[in-house]
Design an enzyme around this catalytic site. Structure first.
Site, mmCIF file in Angstrom:
data_model
loop_
_atom_site.group_PDB
_atom_site.id
_atom_site.type_symbol
_atom_site.label_atom_id
_atom_site.label_comp_id
_atom_site.label_asym_id
_atom_site.label_seq_id
_atom_site.Cartn_x
_atom_site.Cartn_y
_atom_site.Cartn_z
ATOM 1 N N TRP A 141 34.930 38.006 43.272
ATOM 2 C CA TRP A 141 35.954 37.575 42.311
ATOM 3 C C TRP A 141 36.379 38.797 41.508
ATOM 4 O O TRP A 141 35.574 39.380 40.785
ATOM 5 C CB TRP A 141 35.420 36.497 41.362
ATOM 6 C CG TRP A 141 36.532 35.936 40.509
ATOM 7 C CD1 TRP A 141 37.152 36.548 39.450
ATOM 8 C CD2 TRP A 141 37.194 34.672 40.661
ATOM 9 N NE1 TRP A 141 38.152 35.752 38.946
ATOM 10 C CE2 TRP A 141 38.196 34.596 39.663
ATOM 11 C CE3 TRP A 141 37.028 33.602 41.541
ATOM 12 C CZ2 TRP A 141 39.022 33.484 39.520
ATOM 13 C CZ3 TRP A 141 37.856 32.497 41.388
ATOM 14 C CH2 TRP A 141 38.840 32.438 40.391
ATOM 15 N N GLU A 213 31.319 43.949 43.051
ATOM 16 C CA GLU A 213 30.545 43.627 41.846
ATOM 17 C C GLU A 213 29.085 44.038 42.111
ATOM 18 O O GLU A 213 28.568 43.749 43.199
ATOM 19 C CB GLU A 213 30.551 42.123 41.580
ATOM 20 C CG GLU A 213 31.905 41.492 41.372
ATOM 21 C CD GLU A 213 31.865 39.989 41.690
ATOM 22 O OE1 GLU A 213 31.314 39.216 40.887
ATOM 23 O OE2 GLU A 213 32.404 39.595 42.740
ATOM 24 N N ASP A 246 33.038 46.846 39.830
ATOM 25 C CA ASP A 246 33.617 45.927 38.853
ATOM 26 C C ASP A 246 32.468 45.332 38.040
ATOM 27 O O ASP A 246 31.755 44.455 38.504
ATOM 28 C CB ASP A 246 34.388 44.833 39.618
ATOM 29 C CG ASP A 246 34.949 43.750 38.705
ATOM 30 O OD1 ASP A 246 34.615 43.732 37.513
ATOM 31 O OD2 ASP A 246 35.722 42.910 39.215
ATOM 32 N N GLN A 249 31.131 41.390 34.472
ATOM 33 C CA GLN A 249 30.059 40.526 33.968
ATOM 34 C C GLN A 249 28.755 41.281 33.752
ATOM 35 O O GLN A 249 27.961 40.925 32.901
ATOM 36 C CB GLN A 249 29.818 39.382 34.959
ATOM 37 C CG GLN A 249 31.052 38.518 35.135
ATOM 38 C CD GLN A 249 30.724 37.123 35.640
ATOM 39 O OE1 GLN A 249 29.595 36.681 35.585
ATOM 40 N NE2 GLN A 249 31.739 36.418 36.111
ATOM 41 N N LYS A 275 35.238 41.484 30.459
ATOM 42 C CA LYS A 275 34.708 40.372 29.669
ATOM 43 C C LYS A 275 33.798 40.786 28.499
ATOM 44 O O LYS A 275 34.054 40.456 27.348
ATOM 45 C CB LYS A 275 33.895 39.463 30.582
ATOM 46 C CG LYS A 275 34.710 38.749 31.634
ATOM 47 C CD LYS A 275 33.800 38.013 32.577
ATOM 48 C CE LYS A 275 34.551 37.260 33.651
ATOM 49 N NZ LYS A 275 35.190 36.028 33.217
ATOM 50 N N ARG A 408 24.908 28.822 37.673
ATOM 51 C CA ARG A 408 24.891 30.139 37.029
ATOM 52 C C ARG A 408 24.477 29.983 35.562
ATOM 53 O O ARG A 408 25.018 29.129 34.861
ATOM 54 C CB ARG A 408 26.287 30.744 37.131
ATOM 55 C CG ARG A 408 26.452 32.044 36.438
ATOM 56 C CD ARG A 408 27.776 32.673 36.794
ATOM 57 N NE ARG A 408 28.919 31.977 36.212
ATOM 58 C CZ ARG A 408 30.173 32.360 36.411
ATOM 59 N NH1 ARG A 408 30.445 33.371 37.193
ATOM 60 N NH2 ARG A 408 31.166 31.706 35.855
HETATM 61 C C1 LIG Z 1 33.539 40.292 38.378
HETATM 62 C C2 LIG Z 1 34.861 39.862 37.798
HETATM 63 N N1 LIG Z 1 35.896 40.715 37.838
HETATM 64 C C3 LIG Z 1 37.089 40.409 37.330
HETATM 65 C C4 LIG Z 1 37.315 39.185 36.750
HETATM 66 C C5 LIG Z 1 38.652 38.854 36.222
HETATM 67 O O1 LIG Z 1 38.653 38.951 34.831
HETATM 68 P P1 LIG Z 1 39.810 38.269 33.996
HETATM 69 O O2 LIG Z 1 39.657 36.802 34.185
HETATM 70 O O3 LIG Z 1 39.525 38.736 32.594
HETATM 71 O O4 LIG Z 1 41.094 38.773 34.516
HETATM 72 C C6 LIG Z 1 36.275 38.260 36.683
HETATM 73 C C7 LIG Z 1 36.490 36.947 36.087
HETATM 74 O O5 LIG Z 1 35.751 36.015 36.226
HETATM 75 C C8 LIG Z 1 35.021 38.604 37.223
HETATM 76 O O6 LIG Z 1 33.988 37.757 37.198
#
Ligand SMILES: Cc1ncc(COP(=O)(O)O)c(C=O)c1O
Length: 437
Positions: A141, A213, A246, A249, A275, A408
């Protein structure tokens, strides 16, 4: 808002149907009227333990006094400026973030959301390499904007036309449910070799970036095996891909270190944070090396938004970094995470349906299965447990990824042991009730 009367609430509930676009499966069945620390409050003043830190953002807890103070100070100084005008909070944030990052990650820009920070990273990677091929993991994501959603393989792709040309998924390293049905529990990273082999056979010779991630959160807290990122980086380097991590989180303490990459044996070419940098205020960053920044600048890099380098979110980001440091939140997450995980593992002994307990620090997943041998996902049970927890005053999330059945759990890093104990009691009672009915 807390002064909302019952008449108001009834009217507002009617207005939800009349006015709100339904952007996901369903809205929560209550209004959030207040949030403080580890708790949110509904329209009746009911106290609900929030073990998802809002939308995985509020690592300091909701409305932390330092964040409130930063917002108030910005209201006295400057909330917003034109996008080419920098302000002291922005530059101070860059200095203080730079101070906890390695030498290869000292150039940064500040935008609003995680998706946007990934757009910045992907645009820089394309400009720097001259390529356009982007790999991401199944289950990933990265956000809902164009390039970020093209590299999001977590469902929700149908109905919106073609994804960006050159985007390809490779199998995510799910040790519990091997994506290539090769191994069980002991991942030897064949999935990574298979993924790159598929890429090699499809490539038109234009690699740009691999975006990953450190722990795949929305996929169900998928923790890659030790050594995965070292191997991934080597495969990237062999082909000329930049590695984008990324840390929306995982960044800023969540997994027990300031950044998850500190535990992975690699430094990414581009790091994205979001976030947890704003603790709930829209705030995100893309961070890279002097070399990549310089080359992109020469090639006329452009990424201009209404809120790039805004002073208010930067002041909040600075407050977040200072609390993270002053309250030792990364260390605290490592310690309370171990304590919480022990409690959940003890619970796993009592319930056959908890197939796996995994995570790092305070980013934890429970895998809910029909039986431990077949590992068949039990999504209805995961949703039932989520609902029963809410009934008893605890928010946690059954993840939405297809074919996954994980729950989660990610409380604020400021959570107390007493709150964790209360959470364990509620989760335990929810499993008992769900299995009795
Ligand atoms: C790992 C990761 N990257 C990017 C995003 C996207 O972030 P945003 O919703 O602030 O655009 C999320 C959102 O859940 C995320 O979990």
């Amino acid at each position: 808002m807390s002064a909302t009367t019952s008449g108001d609430v009834g009217r507002l509930k009617d207005s939800v149907e009349r006015h709100m676009i339904r952007y996901s499966s369903a809205f929560a069945p209550y209004f959030g009227t207040k949030a403080r620390g580890t708790y949110i409050y509904d329209e009746n003043g009911r106290e609900i333990l929030d073990f998802c830190s809002g939308q995985m953002c509020a690592t300091l807890g909701h409305n932390h006094p330092a964040v409130v103070e930063a917002i108030e100070q910005s209201c006295r100084d400057a909330i917003h400026l034109f996008s080419g005008l920098l302000s002291p909070p922005v530059v101070r944030l860059a200095e203080e973030l730079g101070a906890i990052l390695p030498a290869a990650l000292q150039k940064m820009m500040f935008v609003s959301t995680g998706a946007e920070s990934n757009e910045v990273a992907l645009r820089m990677a394309k400009l720097k390499t001259g390529g356009f091929e982007i790999l991401a993991l199944t289950g990933s994501w990265h956000g809902m904007t164009a390039a970020a959603s093209s590299s999001t393989y977590n469902g929700g792709r149908a109905g919106y036309g073609p994804a960006a040309a050159g985007t390809t998924a490779i199998p995510g390293p799910n040790c519990y449910r091997c994506p290539i049905k090769h191994c069980r529990d002991k991942c030897d990273m064949t999935c990574l070799d298979v993924g790159f082999g598929l890429y090699d056979s499809q490539s038109v010779g234009a690699p740009a970036a691999v975006i990953v991630e450190p722990i795949q959160s929305s996929a169900g807290i998928i923790v890659p095996p030790d050594g995965y990122f070292v191997r991934l980086k080597a495969l990237c380097d062999q082909r000329g891909f930049l590695l984008i991590l990324d840390e929306a989180q995982t960044g800023l303490g969540r997994t027990g270190t300031n950044f998850a990459f500190e535990q992975l044996g690699v430094v990414p070419n581009i790091l994205t944070l979001s976030k947890t940098l704003g603790n709930g205020v829209p705030m995100a960053a893309a961070v890279t090396s002097d070399e990549i920044e310089a080359e992109c600048f020469e090639k006329k890099f452009l990424f201009y938004t209404s809120h790039v380098s805004d002073p208010l979110p930067a002041a909040v980001g600075l407050a977040v970094l200072r609390v993270l440091r002053d309250e030792n939140l990364a260390e605290r997450a490592a310690e309370t995470g171990r304590y919480f995980m022990d409690g959940l593992r003890a619970m796993q002994q009592r319930y056959e349906c908890i197939g796996d307990v995994r995570g790092r620090g305070l980013l934890i997943g429970l895998e809910i299965v029909k039986d431990r041998h077949t590992r068949q996902a039990d999504r209805p049970l995961a949703h039932k447990v989520q609902q029963l927890c809410l009934d008893m005053g605890l928010v946690l999330h059954a993840v939405r990824a297809d074919a996954q059945s994980a729950i989660r759990i990610a409380p604020p890093l400021t959570v107390s042991k007493a709150e964790l104990d209360k959470g364990i009691e509620i989760i335990d009672a929810a499993f008992r009730r769900a299995l009795d009915s």
